[in-house]
Design an enzyme around this catalytic site. Structure first.
Site: not given
Ligand code: SF4
Length: 212
Positions: A118, A136
């Site tokens: 991420k 996220d």
């Protein structure tokens, strides 16, 4: 396709010019800010990074900072023991192995302490405008509510489904818009369903609108 257009158009209307909300002035400040944003908000991170980068204005300075001092600065954002270690380790590696710059390479980025898929996607998308969709907590939740992904999908599958849903040239913008939509409208608790124009697509609408 109709659903994709509907979602895209609505996101464009809400956030025509989406921007990353983390404050940074160069590549390593952005990378460290993203690492620090795990399990907290960008707003909170923005309260500590100016102090951190003012007190230690270079990677060399950060590398030589004491863990105690780093922990004191990072205390307000939580998980400060591990985050202080990440900051010091990242600064040491970037200073000693990468000539004070952040490598533009997925494998090298992911090898840095505290940097996962991420963080890597957010960094490459934000700093280099590379096509990437970072998943996220907000992006994950919104994608599932809108039926882009299944509730049981892990983040990797959500990322794949988002990449199939939106054209590649839109990935960076859609990522930012989905984060902002999740942060300010489609919140985890009490989302603003009554005003949401995507309600007909939403799998959670009935749970979130109070009955009259
Ligand atoms: S209807 Fe509510 S839960 Fe569904 S996408 Fe809109 S804000 Fe989110």
């Amino acid at each position: 396709m109709k659903r994709t257009n509907e979602i895209g158009n609505y996101l464009d209307s809400l956030f025509p010019n989406p921007k990353c909300e983390l404050i940074y002035h160069n590549d390593y400040e952005l990378l460290i800010a993203i690492v620090l944003s795990a399990q907290t908000t960008d707003k909170r991170v923005n309260t500590v990074t100016p102090v951190l980068f003012h007190r230690y204005p270079s990677l060399y300075d950060l590398k030589n900072a004491s863990i105690d001092e780093l922990e004191n600065i990072l205390r307000p954002i939580g998980s400060f023991h591990i985050k202080a270690k990440y900051v010091k380790s990242i600064a040491t590696i970037l200073n000693e192995k990468f000539h004070d710059s952040v490598p533009r390479d997925r494998d090298l980025l992911i090898s840095l302490p505290g940097v996962g898929r991420k963080t890597c996607n957010v960094f490459l998308s934000e700093f280099y405008k590379e096509a990437a969709i970072a998943v996220d907590t907000h992006v994950d939740r919104v994608s599932k509510r809108l039926g882009i992904a299944k509730v049981s999908d892990d983040v990797l599958l959500v990322e794949e489904k988002l990449m199939k849903t939106f054209p590649k040239e839109e990935w960076g913008r859609r990522h930012l818009q989905l984060v902002l939509f999740g942060r300010y409208y489609c919140k985890a608790v009490k989302p603003q369903c009554a005003d949401c124009l995507l309600i007909s697509l939403c799998h959670e609408k009935n749970k979130n609108i109070p009955s009259i």
